[in-house]
Design an enzyme around this catalytic site. Structure first.
Site, short mmCIF file in Angstrom:
data_model
loop_
_atom_site.label_atom_id
_atom_site.label_comp_id
_atom_site.label_asym_id
_atom_site.label_seq_id
_atom_site.Cartn_x
_atom_site.Cartn_y
_atom_site.Cartn_z
N HIS A 274 55.45 52.75 -2.33
CA HIS A 274 55.17 51.92 -3.52
C HIS A 274 54.96 52.75 -4.79
CE1 HIS A 274 54.36 49.03 -0.28
NE2 HIS A 274 54.50 48.07 -1.16
N GLU B 158 53.23 32.81 -0.16
CA GLU B 158 52.36 33.71 -0.92
C GLU B 158 52.33 33.31 -2.40
OE1 GLU B 158 51.97 38.46 -2.08
OE2 GLU B 158 53.35 37.84 -0.48
N CYS C 131 46.81 41.54 -4.40
CA CYS C 131 47.90 41.38 -5.37
C CYS C 131 47.93 40.00 -6.00
CB CYS C 131 49.24 41.69 -4.71
SG CYS C 131 49.55 40.75 -3.20
N CYS C 132 47.59 38.96 -5.23
CA CYS C 132 47.71 37.59 -5.76
C CYS C 132 46.69 37.27 -6.86
CB CYS C 132 47.62 36.58 -4.63
SG CYS C 132 49.00 36.68 -3.46
N HIS D 190 61.45 39.99 1.98
CA HIS D 190 60.13 39.82 1.37
C HIS D 190 60.28 39.02 0.08
CE1 HIS D 190 56.45 41.05 -0.78
NE2 HIS D 190 55.93 41.31 0.41
N GLU E 57 56.09 38.38 5.10
CA GLU E 57 55.91 37.61 3.85
C GLU E 57 57.27 37.26 3.25
OE1 GLU E 57 51.73 39.62 2.41
OE2 GLU E 57 53.58 40.47 1.62
N GLY F 113 61.52 50.53 -2.83
CA GLY F 113 61.07 49.75 -1.68
C GLY F 113 60.51 48.40 -2.05
N HIS F 114 59.72 48.35 -3.10
CA HIS F 114 59.19 47.08 -3.62
C HIS F 114 59.56 47.00 -5.09
CE1 HIS F 114 56.80 43.71 -4.71
NE2 HIS F 114 56.04 43.71 -3.63
N CYS G 257 51.91 35.17 -4.98
CA CYS G 257 52.73 36.08 -5.78
C CYS G 257 54.20 35.66 -5.79
CB CYS G 257 52.62 37.51 -5.24
SG CYS G 257 51.12 38.38 -5.72
#
Length: 669
Positions: A158, A340, A415-416, A272, A324, A207-208, A342
Site C-alpha cells: 500500500h 463496504e 478506512c470507512c 476488491h 471485500e 496494488g490498491h 468505502c
C-alpha cells in the site's frame, strides 16, 4: 490570488491556473460556490464538522496513527498500529477538515491541521519517500511492506495507496487555505514517483488504486504533465503480470486486483470493490484529460455490468466479504451482504465522473441512490458511530462473521469512518454542473448556487423539503437577461425506472405525470438524456416549479436475483426503506407484505432526527423453531429509511419482504 484560484474546485475537475484545455466536457460547480439552506444535508455536514472530524483526529492520536509519524521522523520505535495504510486515516481526515475550513473558517482547527502537517513533513525522508511502516525501522519494516521499497507494492504494501491519499489531502488543503506546507510535501513525494516509475524505470500495477486520482489532482494544480503521464502509466500496467488464468481463485487469477487483463479489455466490475471504484475513477480522469477513447469504452461496459448485475437495491456494491469484492453476476445475497461503506463512496466518485463525461442523468440516478441510502447508512446519526459493512438483513436466528449488527466507534481498519469525513463536506459540489449555455441541476437540495454563464453571474436558489416532499422550486436570477438552457434532472424513479437497468423495476407503474411551470404557467420542455431542458431568455427572479411523484413504490428484482425472488423492497422518492425491530414488536424478518398492502407516509420530526415513516397493514409470521411450523397473523408494519437503521440498539432489520408465506426464509445460526 492563490486562495481564490484554489477555491475554484473540490474534486479536481475544474480548471486550475495551469490546467490544459482538454478536460471533462461538463464541469461541476464547486462546493465553495454553493450555500446550503436545507435541513437534511446541512445537519449531516454540520455533524461531520462538529463531531466526526474532531472524533477522527482524536482517534488518530489515541490509536497511535500520529505516533507512527513521530517515530518515523526519529527512525526508532515500533510501528504501533496494525496496517501499513493506517497513515491514510490522518490524510483523509485532513482532507475532510480542509473542505470544512473552506466554507467554515476555524482558526483553531486550521492551526491543529498545520501541526499535523509539520509532524507528517518531519517523517518524510530526504528524497521524498513517506511511509511510516518502513521509515520507523527500515531494517525491520512492516511484514506487508517487503524488504525494500516498492517490492510488495503490487501485493500488499500500500505504498502508492498512501501516496494517493496524501495527494488528495494536500490538494484539498491547498485549495482551501492557499498554504503550500502540505502541497510541497506531496509534490516532493510525487517527484520521487516520477523518478522511480515509468517506461524505462520500475514497472508496477498499484496494488490498491488511488494514486492515479491523486496524481491527476496534482497535475491540475501544477500543470506538470509528468504527473498525468505517470497516472496513465500506472493504469496501463494492469494486465501485464503473469497470473494463473485457469484458476478460479480471484487472488491467483488477478481479478481481485483488476489485473487479469489490460484495462481496455475489461468489461466487468471485478475484484476488491473499493480498488475498482478508484481505478475506474482514475481512468475517467485520465480519459478526460488525454482523450483516450479506449478507456471510455471500457468503463462504459464496466458500468453497465455493475449497474445491471452487481448492485444492491439501495445502491451498495461489493457483495462478497472474502476480499471485500464483487461477486459473480447476480451474486447479491442478503444474509451475507458485505457492502463496504468505502465502496459506496467510491461509487459516488465514479458516477460523478461518468456524468461529466457523458451528460446522462442515469449516472446521477445511481449517485443519488447510493448517496441517500447505502452510503450515509455507514455513519450513525451521532456522527461518531459507523458501519464498515452495510447489511441487507439482520435476524436474531442467524449470524455471519461479516455481519455487523450494531455500529462501532472505530475499527482496527478504519478506512470507512475517515472516508466519510472527506465525502460529506463535498456534497454541495455535486448539485450543479455546466457546459457552455447548459446549466445542470442534478441534486435537489435547498440553497443557492452561484455560477458564471458566458461571463455573466447567475444564481439559482432551490427551495424544497427533499427527500421527503417532491415539490421543487428553482429561482433563476441572472445578473442580466441571458439565453440559457436549464437542464433539470427528472430522476429515473420519477419516470418508472427503479434503476437504469433491468436489475430492479417497479411492480406497478405510476399514474402520476411530470409537469413543469415557469412563473406559474405550464411550459413545454425537451427531454434529453434524462433532463428536462428549458430553453429561454431568463430574467431576474424567474421561478421554475416541478412536482415529483412521491407515492410509495414496490420494487422487485430480476428473477436471476434468486435471493429476492418473491419479495419486494419499498421505496418512496429516492429513499429506500427497511423494517427495524424497535417499531415492529422486536422483529423484522417475520413480516410479509401482501400485494394489496397500502402504505401511508407520515413525517415524524422527533424520530431519528426527523424521518418520513411508512405504515401498512401486513401479515406477520411466527415460526416454532422446534417443530418448524408456521402460523400467521396481521399487524401494522412500520418502515423507516434504510440509512437510519441501527441508531436505537441491536436487533432485527430487513430490506426485502416476502409477498407470500411460502417465500419466508427460516434462518438459523
Amino acid at each position: 490570488m492563490i486562495k481564490k484560484l484554489c477555491l475554484l474546485s473540490i474534486i479536481g475537475f475544474t480548471f486550475s491556473a495551469h490546467a490544459q484545455k482538454r478536460d471533462y466536457p461538463i464541469q461541476p460547480v464547486p462546493f465553495t460556490s454553493v450555500k446550503l439552506a436545507d435541513q437534511f444535508w446541512s445537519s449531516k455536514i454540520e455533524t461531520n464538522r462538529t463531531a466526526t472530524i474532531p472524533a477522527s483526529f482524536a482517534r488518530c492520536e489515541s490509536t497511535g496513527r500520529v505516533k507512527n509519524f513521530v517515530m518515523a521522523a526519529e527512525h526508532k520505535g515500533k510501528f504501533c498500529t496494525v496496517y501499513p495504510f493506517d497513515d491514510t486515516d490522518i490524510y483523509k481526515t485532513i482532507e475532510g477538515a480542509s473542505y470544512s475550513l473552506a466554507v467554515h473558517p476555524d482558526a483553531k482547527l486550521s492551526a491543529y491541521i498545520d501541526s499535523l502537517i509539520t509532524i507528517v513533513g518531519k517523517a518524510q525522508e530526504p528524497d521524498g519517500y513517506l511511509y511510516t511502516a518502513r521509515s520507523i525501522d527500515p531494517i525491520h519494516p512492516h511484514s506487508w511492506a517487503g524488504s525494500e521499497r516498492w517490492v510488495n507494492e503490487q501485493k500488499s504494501s500500500h505504498e502508492l495507496y498512501n501516496c494517493g491519499h496524501m495527494y488528495e489531502a494536500a490538494a484539498a488543503h491547498f485549495m482551501a487555505t492557499g498554504k503550500r506546507n502540505f502541497l510541497d510535501i506531496a509534490l516532493k513525494n510525487a517527484d520521487l514517483l516520477v523518478l522511480t516509475f515509468g517506461p524505462d524505470k520500475k514497472h508496477v500495477a498499484p496494488g490498491h488504486e488511488i494514486v492515479e486520482m491523486g496524481l491527476v489532482r496534482l497535475y491540475r494544480i501544477t500543470g506538470k504533465t509528468d504527473y498525468l503521464n505517470l497516472a496513465k502509466f500506472f493504469i496501463d500496467q494492469r494486465g501485464i503480470k503473469a497470473y494463473n488464468k485457469k484458476s478460479t481463485n480471484v487472488y491467483e487469477n488477478g481479478t481481485y486486483f483488476q489485473d487479469d487483463k489490460p484495462v481496455i479489455d475489461q468489461d466487468e466490475a471485478e475484484g476488491h470493490a473499493v480498488r475498482a471504484m478508484y481505478l475506474y475513477s482514475g481512468m475517467a480522469d485520465v480519459a478526460a484529460l488525454t482523450g483516450d477513447s479506449a478507456y471510455i469504452k471500457a468503463i462504459d461496459k464496466i458500468w453497465n455490468n455493475m449497474v445491471g448485475k452487481k448492485m444492491y437495491v439501495q445502491g451498495s456494491i461489493g457483495a462478497v466479504g472474502d476480499g471485500e469484492r464483487f461477486g459473480d453476476n447476480y451474486e447479491l445475497p442478503n444474509t451475507t451482504a458485505y457492502n463496504e461503506t468505502c465502496a459506496a463512496i467510491g461509487s459516488v466518485f465514479w458516477n460523478e465522473r461518468m456524468f461529466l463525461l457523458h451528460g446522462d442523468s442515469k449516472y446521477i440516478d445511481v449517485l443519488e441512490k447510493t448517496l441517500y441510502n447505502g452510503l450515509i447508512s455507514g455513519v450513525g446519526l451521532d456522527g461518531k458511530s459507523f458501519f464498515y459493512t452495510n447489511a441487507m438483513q439482520v435476524s436474531n436466528s442467524y449470524n455471519h462473521p461479516d455481519l455487523e449488527r450494531e455500529r462501532s466507534g472505530w475499527f482496527t481498519c478504519s478506512c470507512c469512518p475517515t472516508n466519510v469525513v472527506r465525502l460529506l463536506p463535498s456534497i454541495p459540489g455535486y448539485i450543479y454542473a455546466q457546459n457552455g449555455n447548459d446549466v445542470y441541476i442534478n441534486l435537489f437540495i435547498s440553497g443557492t448556487g452561484n455560477l458564471m454563464v458566458n461571463n455573466k453571474a447567475l444564481s439559482i436558489t432551490q427551495t424544497n423539503n427533499y427527500p421527503w416532499e417532491g415539490a421543487l422550486t428553482f429561482t433563476v436570477d441572472p445578473a442580466s437577461a441571458m439565453e440559457m438552457n436549464l437542464d433539470i434532472r427528472i430522476p429515473g424513479w420519477a419516470q418508472d425506472k427503479a434503476i437504469p437497468s433491468a436489475l430492479y423495476s417497479y411492480e406497478n407503474p405510476s399514474a402520476q405525470k411530470i409537469e413543469i411551470k415557469v412563473n406559474g404557467k405550464a411550459v413545454d420542455y425537451t427531454m434529453k438524456n434524462g433532463y428536462a431542458v428549458i430553453s429561454k431568455k431568463w430574467k431576474k427572479n424567474d421561478k421554475v416549479e416541478l412536482a415529483l411523484p412521491m407515492d410509495v413504490r414496490r420494487v422487485i428484482a430480476d428473477t436471476a436475483l434468486r435471493a429476492d425472488n418473491g419479495k419486494v423492497a419499498i421505496q418512496r422518492g429516492p429513499i429506500m426503506y427497511c423494517a427495524e425491530w424497535p417499531d415492529n414488536d422486536g422483529h423484522a424478518t417475520n413480516i410479509i407484505v401482501p400485494k394489496d398492502a397500502a402504505f401511508t407516509a407520515t413525517y415524524q420530526p422527533s424520530l431519528l432526527n426527523g424521518v418520513m415513516v411508512l405504515k401498512a397493514q401486513v401479515k406477520s409470521v411466527n415460526i416454532d423453531e422446534g417443530t418448524q411450523t408456521i402460523s400467521t397473523g396481521t399487524k401494522t408494519m412500520t418502515a423507516i429509511p434504510y440509512y437510519a437503521w441501527a441508531n436505537r440498539g441491536e436487533g432485527e432489520m430487513t430490506v426485502w419482504f416476502p409477498e407470500q408465506v411460502k417465500d419466508i426464509e427460516i434462518l438459523t445460526k
